[in-house]
Scaffold this active site. Structure first.
Site, PDB file in Angstrom:
ATOM      1  N   CYS A  85       0.825  -1.189  -0.043  1.00  0.00           N
ATOM      2  CA  CYS A  85       0.005   0.241   0.086  1.00  0.00           C
ATOM      3  C   CYS A  85       0.975   1.179  -0.152  1.00  0.00           C
ATOM      4  O   CYS A  85       1.644   1.611  -1.090  1.00  0.00           O
ATOM      5  CB  CYS A  85      -1.014   0.068   1.117  1.00  0.00           C
ATOM      6  SG  CYS A  85      -2.578   1.231   0.963  1.00  0.00           S
TER       7      CYS A  85
ATOM      8  N   HIS B  39      -3.725  -5.137   0.955  1.00  0.00           N
ATOM      9  CA  HIS B  39      -3.175  -5.793   2.202  1.00  0.00           C
ATOM     10  C   HIS B  39      -3.136  -7.102   2.197  1.00  0.00           C
ATOM     11  O   HIS B  39      -4.291  -7.663   2.438  1.00  0.00           O
ATOM     12  CB  HIS B  39      -3.976  -4.924   3.213  1.00  0.00           C
ATOM     13  CG  HIS B  39      -3.595  -3.579   3.335  1.00  0.00           C
ATOM     14  ND1 HIS B  39      -2.781  -3.154   4.140  1.00  0.00           N
ATOM     15  CD2 HIS B  39      -4.148  -2.381   2.751  1.00  0.00           C
ATOM     16  CE1 HIS B  39      -2.722  -1.750   4.106  1.00  0.00           C
ATOM     17  NE2 HIS B  39      -3.472  -1.402   3.343  1.00  0.00           N
TER      18      HIS B  39
ATOM     19  N   GLU C 213      -1.874  -9.078   4.494  1.00  0.00           N
ATOM     20  CA  GLU C 213      -1.806  -9.425   5.827  1.00  0.00           C
ATOM     21  C   GLU C 213      -3.159  -9.688   6.562  1.00  0.00           C
ATOM     22  O   GLU C 213      -3.208 -10.327   7.541  1.00  0.00           O
ATOM     23  CB  GLU C 213      -1.077  -8.467   6.759  1.00  0.00           C
ATOM     24  CG  GLU C 213      -1.621  -7.257   7.020  1.00  0.00           C
ATOM     25  CD  GLU C 213      -1.337  -6.146   5.697  1.00  0.00           C
ATOM     26  OE1 GLU C 213      -1.608  -4.907   6.007  1.00  0.00           O
ATOM     27  OE2 GLU C 213      -1.027  -6.593   4.729  1.00  0.00           O
TER      28      GLU C 213
END
Length: 520
Positions: A90, A179, A181
């Site tokens: 990002c 993202h 994660e």
């Protein structure tokens, strides 16, 4: 007071540069799940300092800044010349694009602002190996890359983001606008695994067994023939520290159990019987309830409560240590989440953890924190690896300030008793329902609010008790537990019938964020 570092210098690791994302701790956690040690580092770290840390990979986290604004978080450009694989996520992708000669603009100008789940379409890349050509990812960006640096290629797009993934495979530099994660990115873990194991060539052999061996060696080298004091609360963290330290230094460890009058029902006896009896820890019990409660009289501010308790806790240690010889070190069960949540250079302090803030500067001990690189679930795994039984390893988390932060406002004996008794009922009923392993943490809170009720033939004006129960993996994020209504009803009925001065029960249905787990 000095702090003995537990930096795992010789461990193969991937570092995450912190740019202020609410998810940056999750990046580190996901890398550890892959079997590679990972830790957060300040974005201000220099290339020379990175070289000293010697990571096998670097991840640039997301963040709220815009790269074209004055004062935005930057990076030492020499880091890109170290030859270490880099993954920008990002803001991290936008930053590496900006620093390496590409172009980033406000997403509104490019017409491609994205928040929420999106479909990523990618071309062949080591980063996306063994993942579908189209996959769901979480986008959360207000700016966008419109031109990529020289020698980079585009490897991913979405409907509103023409550069959702880019890379320079020759220099092992990768950028993704989404993202990986978070769980909303369906193949995010696979992408991080590809980066860690295939691109960074990490072995993936990080484990609790390795951690034990390294920490025992480090503790012995640090402590020598001196003695160590440990504040034993009976909770998971301090218990695991106690067993680990005893394994490392044996009788050099002296455990001081401070009964500050803020413990759960029957907890003082359980600590002495379980850890002193079964595990043979050398425990000195300090009965300091009156001392703590006198200091807390009239105090309602939660930060002040934490500071008072933190200070008094150490002063009690000083008093006990003055009776002993060759005591040089104080051990604490500080976790990685405690360190993170007490503030970094990219985020405001969420709250002061008693294991991090509140310690007097003139404290006569050097501080040892063997768990300060671990998350909560890793501490439980460590306890299991040390041979500790499930009823200790899976004991409910309990904050150092104890019930002081589960009583809103001023602390009184009456309020403390309502929390002790209601909490005992909650724990008993959750266990009976077979939910004690499914719910990460659960407890009761005296809200300090009184309301009108009817009990028997009379009106009452008594306390409202809140039930807090959350599900989580590592404590960094959490959701409220969906406890069956019939179980909640049974808990409610028992509390209002069995606990004096309580006539109303409410259930906290707030996730973290925006709320923290504890109320104070």
């Amino acid at each position: 007071m000095s702090n003995i570092s537990t930096d795992l210098q010789d461990v193969e690791k991937i570092i995450v540069l912190d740019y202020g994302s609410q998810y940056n701790q999750l990046i580190s956690r996901r890398i550890r799940e892959i079997g590679v040690f990972s830790e957060l580092k300040s974005h201000k770290i220099s290339a020379a300092e990175v070289r000293e840390v010697n990571p096998v990979g670097i991840i640039l986290s997301g963040g709220p800044n815009s790269v074209y604004e004055d004062g935005s978080f930057d990076i030492d450009p020499e880091i890109f010349e170290l030859g270490i694989p880099i993954l920008g996520i990002c803001y991290g992708m936008q930053l590496l694009t900006h620093k390496l000669g590409g172009k980033v603009v406000p997403a509104g100008d490019a017409g491609n602002r994205e928040y929420g789940q999106s479909t990523l379409t990618h071309t062949p890349s080591a980063l996306f190996e063994s993942t579908p050509d189209e996959q769901t990812v979480l986008m959360s960006h207000g700016d966008a890359v419109t031109e990529i640096p020289a020698d980079f290629v585009r490897t991913g797009t979405s409907a509103d983001c023409p550069y959702a993934a880019i890379e320079n495979p020759d220099k092992h530099i990768y950028g993704i606008q989404f993202h990986p994660e978070v769980r909303h990115s369906v193949y995010g873990n696979d992408i991080l695994r590809n980066f860690a194991l295939n691109i960074c060539k990490a072995k993936g052999d990080w484990s609790m067994d390795n951690f034990i061996d390294m920490q025992i060696k480090k503790i012995r080298e640090t402590v020598g023939d001196k003695r160590v004091l440990l504040g034993l609360s009976g909770g998971v963290d301090s218990s695991v520290v106690g067993v680990l330290l005893q394994k490392a230094i044996g009788d050099q460890l002296i455990c001081i159990f401070v009964d500050h009058g803020l413990l759960r029902k029957g907890e003082a006896d359980q600590v002495m019987d379980m850890l002193g009896g079964k595990f043979g820890l050398n425990i000195v019990k300090a009965d300091a309830a009156k001392r703590f409660l006198d200091k807390l009289a009239g105090v309602s501010d939660p930060e002040q409560k934490r500071k008072i308790i933190g200070n008094e806790f150490v002063y009690v240690f000083d008093d006990e240590a003055s009776k002993l010889k060759d005591v040089k070190f104080l051990a604490q069960g500080t976790l990685y989440t405690d360190v993170i949540e007490s503030g970094t250079d990219t985020a405001q302090t969420i709250k002061s953890h008693h294991n991090v803030g509140g310690l007097p500067e003139d404290m006569q001990f050097e501080l040892i924190e063997p768990l300060n690189t671990l998350y909560k679930d890793e501490v439980r795994a460590l306890g299991t690896e040390l041979g500790m039984p499930d009823h200790i390893v899976w004991r409910q988390p309990f904050p150092g300030p104890g019930l002081a932060i589960r009583v809103m406002g001023e602390i009184t004996e009456e309020k403390l008793e309502t929390v002790r008794e209601s909490d005992a009922i909650l724990r008993e009923e959750i266990a009976k329902a077979g939910l004690d392993r499914d719910i990460w943490q659960y407890f009761t809170v005296n809200t300090g609010v009184r309301s009108v009720g009817v009990m028997g033939d009379g009106r009452t004006y008594d306390y409202t008790i809140a039930i807090r129960a959350i599900t989580s993996i590592d404590g960094m994020t959490a959701d409220f537990a969906k406890i069956p209504w019939e179980v909640l009803q049974k808990i409610s009925v028992r509390i209002v019938n069995e606990v004096d001065h309580v006539n109303r029960i409410v259930y906290d249905i707030t996730s973290k964020p925006p709320a923290t787990v504890e109320w104070e």
